[in-house]
Enzyme design. Sequence first.
Site: not given
Ligand code: NOJ
Ligand code: CA
Length: 712
Positions: A169, A410-412, A480-481, A499, A505
């Site tokens: 990033e 969404h799965h963070e 993402h990540e 991503e 962002e």
């Molecule tokens: C990083 C992600 O790139 C972003 O899109 C997301 O909102 C946040 N993490 C929280 O999960």
């Molecule tokens: Ca990110």
Amino acid sequence: MKKMMLLLFLLWVGGFASEFSSPNGRMTLSVFVNAAGEPCYRLTLGETPVITTSRLGVVLKDQAGLADRFAIVHTDFVQTNETWQPLWGETRQIRNHYNEIAVTLQRDEPEQRRMIVRFRLYDEGLGFRYEFPSQPHLGYFTVTGEKSEFCLTGDHTAWWIPGDYDTNEYDYWKTALSRVDAFRGQSYGEIAVKTIFAPNAVQTPLMMKSGDGLYINIFEAALINYPAMHLLIDQQKFALTAQLVPDACGNMAYLQTPEKTPWRTIIVSRDARDILASKMILNLNEPCALAETDWIKPQKYIGIWWGMHAGTMSWNMADTGNIKLATTEWSKLRPNGRHGATTENTKRYIDFAARHGFDGILVEGWNVGWEDWFGNWKEEVFDFVTPYPDFDVVGLQKYAAEQGVRLIMHHETSASVTNYERRLKEAFAFMKQHGYNAVKTGYVGRIIPRGEHHDGQWMVNHYVRVVEEAARHQIMINAHEPVRPTGLHRTYPNWLACEAARGNEYNAWSKGNPPEHETILPFTRLMGGPMDYTPGIFQLTMDHYRPGSRERVHTTLVKQLALYVTLYSPLQMAADLIENYERFPEPFQFIKDVAVDWDETRIIAAEPGDYITIARKARHSDNWFIGAITDEHPRVEAVKLDFLDPGKKYVATLYLDGKNAHWERNPMVWQIRKGLVEQGSMLKLDLAAGGGAAVSLLPATAEEIRTLKKLK
Ligand code: NOJ
Ligand code: CA
């Protein structure tokens, strides 16, 4: 063919370098072993050397490496010329045309271990990989390094980001290879986890330009069961060497024969546009592994998302720290009044999506655990199945279904990957039960298992496991990540996007992405696959939300439109708050119209770090769209519409930077021009500093042909 093999065999027995050409003769590859028995290769484009003599091999733990004392014992030569249809993509057809040379090497040792180096020589470049066949003295083995070299002819200009085991990033540097310093400018702390490992280390895809105008891109394809490849630069000799991402024990990969590495790739041209048009990375990946694919759909989406990044909403429902997943009584927590993922808010987004033709609505912060999700390297953060008390999963599912749209899950994981793997099946079953067919996953933070890296073998396997499990549930993935993509979406087309780079962002809460950023991404990160960049921000200055804030999106508003065409993805977000689209309905029309899946793509103009103009024809449609973007310099782009159907009239709608537009001084002004065009018409697009242009070309109705004027 037989004669050729005999000739090659004789050449090798005689110890000469063998030469092969690409199908049209443009590229030449030489392969040989040197006096030390090290496998070597060289690559030229016409008469111009691209890669000078470079060694190959892998280093193993507790046994001699597979890098020297080799003799060539066998060579196979195959020509392939086929076309295939990607399920979704930038073009309807892809041609896969190469000459393949598989060189079997045997080591001068009692165990006589063997390794194959398989080369695929395309007119646009070279791919090669190592293969470890089943054999008596090589079964289980541990890779501790890779010797693949890419020796260059000079101190090329490079667009690079620091070699880092955990993140991509960064914004890009443009320097000579000799001037790369990975630690330069890394004092800011806006990236969650950084692991830069050497001052002379850069990531792949690495984009370079030589003094005499050669564009060279080095990367990898089909990264499976192996760590990602970075590059170490010898800053005197301009030789690049593979640097693999280690695991928690310092090893790189645990393998068992028969096995193979990912492809190492070199794409080269005198015309930068060819780099963007190349399909070599996809071609080097395996065909689709899924039996049924009719459930996979390219799409546009909106979401409860930018508000969290702009700071007006929160993911967490309550303002409290120290939450325990198993024991916290969520219904007793007092909402902080800023929670974004409420039932009411989500209904507004569902209404908006249905009204404006979006397929999906991403809702982040819907599930419990966000109160202390970040920074604690904590195992049990989310369970992925428990909504906050103010988010009605069942009711919203019904509400969305009635309007013909879908919520996106969404799965963070907060990088607690062990936790995620334990709960994955249940989480996907929960999605199916509640009508979700797509999920955005996320890996913010330091990885658990502790000591692993985002780009190491263990995590590389994890991302693939998730995609495979998702496919079993007919679920599409936007990660993402993760590690950056390497074309695996050919094999797993439910892997819509990643991503794995610095997205829009960052403009909301950091020093941001410089105006040139989006002109570099297609030459670097996007070489491996689509990015969920999240374009479409209209309210470009953050002081709108946070008085006094200097943070901002470093583009004009119109450039945000152009990104839908120049940054290819089958999954595109309209990332801004819906209020902002309601404020600016005219430019919003372009986001509504633009396609996300294409039959044809024309790269009209491109130079990394400076500008990109692309025209694309929507899939199963006669609609064309053009996006043009520039860096911090204003630019005039002339586009000849020679790709339109002859004899047909189109309504061109031009979305142009407004008078005195400038990404920093005056970003939110635009003008729209409309008129009839036909094949051969010329468009003159004036791009402001940090600006762009977006054009839709839709077949004209009889009524429009009568009433509209020719575009001037
Ligand atoms: C990083 C992600 O790139 C972003 O899109 C997301 O909102 C946040 N993490 C929280 O999960
Ligand atoms: Ca990110």
